[in-house]
Motif scaffolding. Structure first.
Motif, PDB file in Angstrom:
ATOM      1  N   THR A 162      -9.014 -11.238   5.997  1.00 17.48           N
ATOM      2  CA  THR A 162      -8.639 -10.189   6.951  1.00 17.48           C
ATOM      3  C   THR A 162      -8.556 -10.706   8.379  1.00 17.48           C
ATOM      4  OG1 THR A 162     -10.974  -9.553   7.047  1.00 17.48           O
ATOM      5  CG2 THR A 162      -9.560  -8.301   5.550  1.00 17.48           C
ATOM      6  N   TRP A 164      -8.541 -10.326  12.885  1.00 19.12           N
ATOM      7  CA  TRP A 164      -9.532  -9.988  13.918  1.00 19.12           C
ATOM      8  C   TRP A 164      -9.228  -8.686  14.641  1.00 19.12           C
ATOM      9  CZ3 TRP A 164      -6.846  -9.242  18.247  1.00 19.12           C
ATOM     10  CH2 TRP A 164      -5.647  -9.938  18.413  1.00 19.12           C
ATOM     11  N   ASN A 165      -7.998  -8.169  14.536  1.00 19.00           N
ATOM     12  CA  ASN A 165      -7.657  -7.081  15.472  1.00 19.00           C
ATOM     13  C   ASN A 165      -8.245  -5.735  15.083  1.00 19.00           C
ATOM     14  OD1 ASN A 165      -5.868  -6.869  13.294  1.00 19.00           O
ATOM     15  ND2 ASN A 165      -4.240  -5.984  14.574  1.00 19.00           N
ATOM     16  N   ARG A 173     -10.149  -0.978   4.069  1.00 22.01           N
ATOM     17  CA  ARG A 173      -8.853  -0.600   3.502  1.00 22.01           C
ATOM     18  C   ARG A 173      -8.579  -1.399   2.224  1.00 22.01           C
ATOM     19  NH1 ARG A 173      -3.900  -0.262   7.772  1.00 22.01           N
ATOM     20  NH2 ARG A 173      -3.362  -2.377   7.113  1.00 22.01           N
ATOM     21  N   LYS A 188     -13.314 -13.081   3.193  1.00 21.95           N
ATOM     22  CA  LYS A 188     -13.456 -13.953   4.360  1.00 21.95           C
ATOM     23  C   LYS A 188     -12.878 -13.204   5.559  1.00 21.95           C
ATOM     24  CE  LYS A 188     -10.864 -16.675   6.405  1.00 21.95           C
ATOM     25  NZ  LYS A 188     -11.327 -16.319   7.814  1.00 21.95           N
ATOM     26  N   GLU A 191     -12.637 -15.524  11.770  1.00 23.79           N
ATOM     27  CA  GLU A 191     -13.739 -16.251  12.415  1.00 23.79           C
ATOM     28  C   GLU A 191     -13.993 -15.734  13.828  1.00 23.79           C
ATOM     29  OE1 GLU A 191     -11.129 -17.472  10.929  1.00 23.79           O
ATOM     30  OE2 GLU A 191      -9.998 -18.853  12.185  1.00 23.79           O
ATOM     31  N   ALA A 221     -11.611 -21.612   7.342  1.00 25.54           N
ATOM     32  CA  ALA A 221     -10.608 -20.762   6.708  1.00 25.54           C
ATOM     33  C   ALA A 221      -9.763 -21.494   5.678  1.00 25.54           C
ATOM     34  CB  ALA A 221      -9.730 -20.119   7.777  1.00 25.54           C
ATOM     35  N   PHE A 239      -4.291 -10.018   1.451  1.00 30.29           N
ATOM     36  CA  PHE A 239      -4.330 -10.664   2.768  1.00 30.29           C
ATOM     37  C   PHE A 239      -3.761  -9.730   3.819  1.00 30.29           C
ATOM     38  CE2 PHE A 239      -4.214 -13.998   5.855  1.00 30.29           C
ATOM     39  CZ  PHE A 239      -3.044 -13.835   6.577  1.00 30.29           C
ATOM     40  N   THR A 240      -4.415  -9.677   4.938  1.00 30.88           N
ATOM     41  CA  THR A 240      -3.854  -9.016   6.113  1.00 30.88           C
ATOM     42  C   THR A 240      -3.935 -10.010   7.270  1.00 30.88           C
ATOM     43  OG1 THR A 240      -4.493  -6.796   5.415  1.00 30.88           O
ATOM     44  CG2 THR A 240      -4.033  -7.134   7.752  1.00 30.88           C
ATOM     45  N   GLY A 241      -2.758 -10.254   7.870  1.00 27.88           N
ATOM     46  CA  GLY A 241      -2.721 -11.228   8.955  1.00 27.88           C
ATOM     47  C   GLY A 241      -1.292 -11.577   9.294  1.00 27.88           C
ATOM     48  N   SER A 242      -1.112 -12.747   9.883  1.00 32.37           N
ATOM     49  CA  SER A 242       0.229 -13.133  10.328  1.00 32.37           C
ATOM     50  C   SER A 242       1.131 -13.472   9.147  1.00 32.37           C
ATOM     51  CB  SER A 242       0.121 -14.356  11.245  1.00 32.37           C
ATOM     52  OG  SER A 242      -0.333 -15.465  10.497  1.00 32.37           O
ATOM     53  N   GLU A 263      -0.293  -7.649   3.931  1.00 31.14           N
ATOM     54  CA  GLU A 263      -0.045  -6.809   5.100  1.00 31.14           C
ATOM     55  C   GLU A 263       0.177  -7.766   6.260  1.00 31.14           C
ATOM     56  OE1 GLU A 263      -0.402  -2.747   3.696  1.00 31.14           O
ATOM     57  OE2 GLU A 263       0.364  -3.717   5.510  1.00 31.14           O
ATOM     58  N   LEU A 264       1.433  -7.920   6.668  1.00 29.69           N
ATOM     59  CA  LEU A 264       1.786  -9.009   7.570  1.00 29.69           C
ATOM     60  C   LEU A 264       2.253  -8.479   8.928  1.00 29.69           C
ATOM     61  CD1 LEU A 264       3.547 -11.264   4.915  1.00 29.69           C
ATOM     62  CD2 LEU A 264       1.147 -11.224   5.599  1.00 29.69           C
ATOM     63  N   CYS A 297      -0.537  -4.386  14.578  1.00 34.44           N
ATOM     64  CA  CYS A 297       0.663  -4.767  13.833  1.00 34.44           C
ATOM     65  C   CYS A 297       1.753  -3.707  13.936  1.00 34.44           C
ATOM     66  CB  CYS A 297       0.308  -4.967  12.376  1.00 34.44           C
ATOM     67  SG  CYS A 297      -0.441  -3.506  11.649  1.00 34.44           S
ATOM     68  N   GLU A 394       6.763 -10.897  17.554  1.00 39.58           N
ATOM     69  CA  GLU A 394       5.665  -9.970  17.803  1.00 39.58           C
ATOM     70  C   GLU A 394       4.895 -10.477  19.021  1.00 39.58           C
ATOM     71  OE1 GLU A 394       2.556 -10.187  14.827  1.00 39.58           O
ATOM     72  OE2 GLU A 394       2.717  -8.040  14.579  1.00 39.58           O
ATOM     73  N   PHE A 460       0.264   2.837   3.833  1.00 38.83           N
ATOM     74  CA  PHE A 460       0.471   1.929   4.971  1.00 38.83           C
ATOM     75  C   PHE A 460       0.990   0.612   4.421  1.00 38.83           C
ATOM     76  CE2 PHE A 460      -0.600   0.862   9.387  1.00 38.83           C
ATOM     77  CZ  PHE A 460      -0.331  -0.495   9.358  1.00 38.83           C
TER      78      PHE A 460
END
Ligand code: NAD
Ligand SMILES: O=C[C@H](O)CS(=O)(=O)O
Length: 493
Positions: A162, A164-165, A173, A188, A191, A221, A239-242, A263-264, A297, A394, A460
């Motif tokens: 996941t 950091w934001n 979720r 994970k 960090e 990571a 995974f949620t991230g870039s 979730e990108l 995002c 972005e 979502f």
């Protein structure tokens, strides 16, 4: 004073034990020989450390989750739901502490952090209810001696990574539906913001989540990710991230054919037509673009304004942005916190400089703030060209770039000209136009006369390269179950 007391500045918590400097594996709090520091982005001062773990600990966590799966799966849906509801209640009971901890490590204003804690807790409440509605199907037999039953079964061990934001909501979720379905989890967190995740584990333990059902590891990571994406005991990876990292990790999952949900990144167009309610549209930009200091995002990333109201809109938006209060998120009146780190601020600077170099006009803001922390002025740019970096990437920062347009067809083409497809927004009072444009926009979620679309009750997620699958809502649990068909042959009476 000890060295630790001198070096680290802890946020003020009623329950100091919610700040854990250890990972959580198989029901035990585990440290490591080396650590990584967690820094407050508003001050640049370290809060504390977490263990620097790697492949070995990741394998231990997967083993624990695998061992815990049969008993957790065997619990009734009601038993799992009861534990999730207890966890939900504990999150709300300790919401102020969770918010303070979140603001200290992520930087968002305290009011937003408290809102995220409730939003995160709502996923536990929602999926506690969904746990008892994972229903199957009976199908009329295809022959006189056949009977067909379809059941839904938990996929097994789930690995999650996941960002950091949203250090709590992006976790619940995933963990909410996973545990509701009967799966076990290895997580994970980012960090940069591990403390929110570890505090959730403290409360999960108190709620009665059995050992091994939820495991949280911190540290290296890539090394941890390698295990989570290739270990055959992991049935699903979420995974949620870039987008780049999501693609990298999803590819690694192919070797063991894991179920993957992603979730990108986004690149949300925010479209304001001539007939829009101007004040409502300005409020919509503030709510979407400047939420979490532009680090979500689903933030408006490109703001398209029709010719007829362009100047009036730009003037009102600039006036509203100039009033935003920038500061440490723990200071009561703050509305805009710091960016997560210097690298994030450098990207924002690059986007502003690129737009100005291409002819955009800087109306307000546009500069880093001096002193400690990674602060950047809330910014409005006009006359932004459609090929500017802030239209193509972005930005992930407090920069509102206005692009002028003339026709509906033109702005739909501009809005869809991206590989992202997460969120989009449009403001108009023409009902037919809301349907025409809402249907034409290639996005997973469209806000119509609102800049805030996120809720646990609605699906979502994105289309195109913004992701796979949906989180939240009645759809969210589907990623955590497998469909099984039972075909019975019976003997005639
Ligand atoms: N679609 C959504 O729901 C959603 C929600 C929040 C954030 N995001 C996106 O996330 C991005 C911001 O978050 P971020 O900066 O944390 O993203 P990121 O991809 O840099 O990191 C996300 C997570 O992946 C881990 N990671 C990074 N490289 C890795 C590797 N090689 N192997 C294993 N793990 C690795 C990080 O430690 C972190 O835990 C933005 O693009 C944003 O749009 C999307
Ligand atoms: O950053 C993206 C998250 O999904 C934010 S939220 O769901 O809109 O709160």
């Amino acid at each position: 004073m000890t060295d630790t007391q001198i070096r680290y500045v802890r946020p003020p918590l009623a329950r100091a034990d919610l700040l854990r400097e250890a990972a959580y594996i198989d029901g035990a709090w585990v440290t490591a020989d080396t650590t990584l520091e967690v820094t407050n982005p508003a001050t640049g001062v370290a809060i504390g450390t977490v263990p620097m773990m790697g492949a070995a600990e990741a394998e231990r966590a997967v083993a624990a989750a695998s061992a815990a799966f049969p008993a957790w799966k065997a619990k009734s849906a009601k038993e799992r739901a009861t534990i999730l509801k207890r966890w939900y209640a504990l999150m709300e009971q300790h919401g102020d502490d969770l918010a303070t901890l979140m603001t200290a490590e992520q930087g968002k204003p305290l009011a937003e952090a408290r809102g995220e804690v409730s939003y995160a807790a709502a996923f536990l409440e929602w999926f506690a209810e969904e746990a008892r509605r994972i229903n199957g199907l009976t199908i009329p037999g295809h022959a006189a001696d056949k009977r067909l039953v379809v059941v839904q079964e938990p996929v097994g061990v789930v690995a999650a990574i996941t960002p950091w934001n949203f250090p709590a909501a992006m976790i619940t979720r995933k963990v909410g539906p996973a545990l509701a379905a009967g799966c076990t989890v290895v997580l994970k967190p980012a960090e940069l913001t591990p403390y929110s995740a570890l505090a959730l584990a403290v409360l999960a333990e108190e709620a009665g989540v059995p050992k091994g059902v939820l495991n949280i590891i911190t540290g290296d990571a890539p090394a941890i990710g390698e295990v989570l994406t290739t270990d055959p005991r992991v049935a699903k990876f979420t995974f949620t991230g870039s987008t780049p990292v999501g693609k990298l990790l999803a590819a690694k999952c192919a070797g063991t054919v894991k179920r993957v949900s992603l979730e990108l990144g986004g690149n949300a167009p925010f479209i304001v037509f001539d007939d829009a309610d101007l004040d409502k549209a300005v409020a919509g930009v503030i709510a979407s673009k400047f939420r979490n200091t532009g680090q979500t995002c689903v933030c408006a990333n490109r703001i398209y304004v029709q010719d007829g109201i362009y100047d009036a809109f730009a003037e009102r938006l600039a006036a509203a942005v100039k009033k935003l209060v920038v500061g440490d998120g723990l200071a009561g009146e703050t509305q805009q916190g710091p960016l997560i780190d210097g690298r994030a601020r450098d990207k924002v600077i690059a986007h502003v400089e690129d737009a100005v170099a291409r002819g955009a006009h800087l109306v307000t803001g546009g500069h880093s703030l001096p002193g400690a922390g990674s602060f950047f002025e809330p910014t409005v740019l006009t006359a932004v060209p459609t090929d500017a970096l802030l239209c193509r990437e972005e930005t992930f920062g407090p920069v509102a770039g206005l692009v002028r347009f003339t026709t509906e067809a033109e702005v739909i083409a501009l809005a869809n000209d991206t590989s992202a497809g997460l969120a989009a927004y449009l403001f108009t009072r023409d009902l037919s136009r809301t349907w025409r444009v809402g249907e034409a926009l290639q996005y997973g979620m469209v806000g119509i006369n609102t800049g805030l679309i996120s809720t646990e009750v609605a699906p979502f997620g994105g289309v195109k390269q913004s992701g796979i699958g949906r989180e939240g809502s009645v759809y969210g649990i589907r990623d955590y179950v497998d469909t099984k068909t039972l075909c019975f042959e019976i003997e005639a009476g």
